[in-house]
Motif scaffolding. Structure first.
Motif, PDB file in Angstrom:
ATOM      1  N   VAL A   1       0.809  -1.219   0.000  1.00 50.95           N
ATOM      2  CA  VAL A   1       0.000   0.000   0.000  1.00 50.95           C
ATOM      3  C   VAL A   1       0.845   1.272   0.000  1.00 50.95           C
ATOM      4  O   VAL A   1       0.504   2.245  -0.691  1.00 50.95           O
ATOM      5  CB  VAL A   1      -0.940   0.000   1.230  1.00 50.95           C
ATOM      6  CG1 VAL A   1      -1.678   1.334   1.345  1.00 50.95           C
ATOM      7  CG2 VAL A   1      -1.933  -1.148   1.132  1.00 50.95           C
ATOM      8  N   ILE A   2       1.953   1.288   0.747  1.00 55.49           N
ATOM      9  CA  ILE A   2       2.772   2.497   0.892  1.00 55.49           C
ATOM     10  C   ILE A   2       3.840   2.535  -0.194  1.00 55.49           C
ATOM     11  O   ILE A   2       4.621   1.593  -0.333  1.00 55.49           O
ATOM     12  CB  ILE A   2       3.433   2.552   2.278  1.00 55.49           C
ATOM     13  CG1 ILE A   2       2.381   2.476   3.375  1.00 55.49           C
ATOM     14  CG2 ILE A   2       4.263   3.821   2.421  1.00 55.49           C
ATOM     15  CD1 ILE A   2       1.405   3.626   3.385  1.00 55.49           C
ATOM     16  N   PRO A   3       3.903   3.623  -0.995  1.00 56.01           N
ATOM     17  CA  PRO A   3       4.934   3.732  -2.034  1.00 56.01           C
ATOM     18  C   PRO A   3       6.336   3.695  -1.440  1.00 56.01           C
ATOM     19  O   PRO A   3       6.548   4.110  -0.298  1.00 56.01           O
ATOM     20  CB  PRO A   3       4.649   5.108  -2.664  1.00 56.01           C
ATOM     21  CG  PRO A   3       3.220   5.397  -2.325  1.00 56.01           C
ATOM     22  CD  PRO A   3       2.984   4.774  -0.988  1.00 56.01           C
ATOM     23  N   GLU A   4       7.268   3.185  -2.200  1.00 55.97           N
ATOM     24  CA  GLU A   4       8.658   3.087  -1.768  1.00 55.97           C
ATOM     25  C   GLU A   4       9.182   4.469  -1.381  1.00 55.97           C
ATOM     26  O   GLU A   4       8.994   5.452  -2.103  1.00 55.97           O
ATOM     27  CB  GLU A   4       9.521   2.508  -2.889  1.00 55.97           C
ATOM     28  CG  GLU A   4      10.935   2.154  -2.475  1.00 55.97           C
ATOM     29  CD  GLU A   4      10.959   0.978  -1.488  1.00 55.97           C
ATOM     30  OE1 GLU A   4      11.875   0.940  -0.649  1.00 55.97           O
ATOM     31  OE2 GLU A   4      10.058   0.120  -1.566  1.00 55.97           O
ATOM     32  N   GLY A   5       9.827   4.558  -0.237  1.00 60.76           N
ATOM     33  CA  GLY A   5      10.386   5.821   0.213  1.00 60.76           C
ATOM     34  C   GLY A   5       9.464   6.632   1.106  1.00 60.76           C
ATOM     35  O   GLY A   5       9.907   7.592   1.739  1.00 60.76           O
ATOM     36  N   LYS A   6       8.184   6.282   1.175  1.00 60.47           N
ATOM     37  CA  LYS A   6       7.231   6.996   2.013  1.00 60.47           C
ATOM     38  C   LYS A   6       7.213   6.385   3.423  1.00 60.47           C
ATOM     39  O   LYS A   6       7.561   5.230   3.623  1.00 60.47           O
ATOM     40  CB  LYS A   6       5.823   6.950   1.410  1.00 60.47           C
ATOM     41  CG  LYS A   6       5.708   7.638   0.049  1.00 60.47           C
ATOM     42  CD  LYS A   6       5.929   9.135   0.170  1.00 60.47           C
ATOM     43  CE  LYS A   6       5.733   9.829  -1.158  1.00 60.47           C
ATOM     44  NZ  LYS A   6       5.933  11.293  -1.058  1.00 60.47           N
ATOM     45  N   THR A   7       6.774   7.183   4.388  1.00 62.08           N
ATOM     46  CA  THR A   7       6.732   6.723   5.770  1.00 62.08           C
ATOM     47  C   THR A   7       5.689   5.638   5.959  1.00 62.08           C
ATOM     48  O   THR A   7       4.527   5.806   5.575  1.00 62.08           O
ATOM     49  CB  THR A   7       6.425   7.911   6.710  1.00 62.08           C
ATOM     50  OG1 THR A   7       7.438   8.908   6.540  1.00 62.08           O
ATOM     51  CG2 THR A   7       6.414   7.462   8.158  1.00 62.08           C
ATOM     52  N   THR A   8       6.096   4.551   6.567  1.00 62.63           N
ATOM     53  CA  THR A   8       5.194   3.411   6.764  1.00 62.63           C
ATOM     54  C   THR A   8       4.531   3.399   8.141  1.00 62.63           C
ATOM     55  O   THR A   8       3.618   2.614   8.387  1.00 62.63           O
ATOM     56  CB  THR A   8       5.981   2.093   6.597  1.00 62.63           C
ATOM     57  OG1 THR A   8       7.031   2.054   7.574  1.00 62.63           O
ATOM     58  CG2 THR A   8       6.578   1.988   5.204  1.00 62.63           C
ATOM     59  N   CYS A   9       4.990   4.255   9.059  1.00 66.51           N
ATOM     60  CA  CYS A   9       4.577   4.159  10.464  1.00 66.51           C
ATOM     61  C   CYS A   9       3.066   4.300  10.662  1.00 66.51           C
ATOM     62  O   CYS A   9       2.488   3.605  11.498  1.00 66.51           O
ATOM     63  CB  CYS A   9       5.292   5.222  11.296  1.00 66.51           C
ATOM     64  SG  CYS A   9       7.052   4.884  11.486  1.00 66.51           S
TER      65      CYS A   9
END
Length: 309
Positions: free
Chosen positions: A124-132
């Protein structure tokens, strides 16, 4: 009765070649027990008959929280049970044998919940974006379900004093809110009481305790490697202040416990529109802005004293 929570347990001294280190370690242990006990008492975190689900991630904070709660349980004025819970999120390379072995050796009841949230977050989260953000929401939902299944009455999280201050500044800088992590709250689903027993504990003390206890730390490969997280930057700001201005961090944390709504700007917390002069002196009035040095105005020249009256 409550004082038993924060009594300093006697520590058997062992003759070693490093007496100073041993003495400092004893002081650290007593401080940790005292601060956790004080938070429990101040916010009535744990009550008679509670079953406390201690969330253990494999990091220093949750290890220390479990460690100290077990120590306090042994001499608490009430009876409560502890069950340690770990959520295995199926991160690649996660050493799934470490926590079960540690908890078994510790002799504490525990439950390992296996849920592949890692794949969901990466998808769901694009590479490099915050996953927290997404990771936290998924983790919370699973842990609340597990708390139901285990019959836990309290859910204990390992956030400490520095986490609370970081959250305060993050909300102020990026969300435009004066908001932090409360030491005790009702969960998102309204079904659980969440507590943070480490609320009064400084992170640097947890680092030292983890080193002393040699906890088998498991790094978070999902989000722990994101070096540019805003939280990490704010954390470094606080550590720099602590180095350069001893006592500042403690004062800021104390300020979170001494809120004066009448001297902020939120009309929902204080009735500014309805304010009326009463003719009665108010200790929280204008002079609340004065520093102690202003009390010396009475000794100032007459021309300056005119301004005072």
């Amino acid at each position: 009765m409550n004082a038993v929570w924060i009594d300093e347990a006697p520590v058997a001294g062992a003759a070693t070649n490093s007496l100073k280190i041993e003495r400092e370690t004893h002081k650290l242990e007593k401080r940790l027990c005292r601060e956790v006990g004080r938070a429990i008492v101040d916010y009535n975190m744990i009550e008679e008959g509670d079953k406390v689900m201690v969330c253990v991630s494999g990091g220093k904070d949750s290890y220390a929280m479990l460690d100290i709660l077990l120590k306090l349980r042994a001499r608490a004025p009430i009876h409560f049970d502890i069950v340690a819970v770990n959520l295995d999120q199926k991160q690649p390379g996660f050493p799934e044998e470490v926590l079960p072995r540690y908890l078994s050796e510790l002799g504490v009841d525990f439950h390992i919940e296996n849920q592949d949230t890692y794949s969901i977050v990466k998808r769901v989260i694009p590479e490099g974006k915050t996953t927290c953000g997404l990771c936290s929401r998924l983790r919370r939902g699973i842990l609340y379900r597990v708390a139901d299944e285990l019959g836990a009455t309290k859910v204990a999280l390992g956030h400490h004093r520095d986490d609370m201050l970081q959250t305060f500044f993050l909300n102020m800088f990026f969300a435009g809110k004066l908001k932090s992590m409360p030491p005790k709250l009702v969960s998102d689903d309204g079904k659980h009481i969440v507590i943070r027993p480490l609320a009064y504990v400084a992170e640097k003390d947890l680092v030292r305790w983890a080193q002393h206890r040699e906890f088998p730390i498991i790094p978070c490969t999902l989000c722990g490697s994101q070096e540019n997280l805003q939280r990490k930057q704010v954390g470094e700001m606080l550590r720099e202040w602590d180095r350069k201005h001893p006592g500042r961090v403690e004062n800021m944390f104390t300020a979170l416990q001494n809120v004066v709504p009448s001297h902020l700007l939120d009309g929902t917390q204080h009735d500014f529109k309805g304010l009326k002069a009463t003719g009665v002196a108010d200790e929280d009035g204008d002079k609340a802005f004065d520093t102690p040095s202003f009390d010396l105005l009475s000794q100032a020249p007459a021309a300056l004293r005119i301004l005072q009256g």
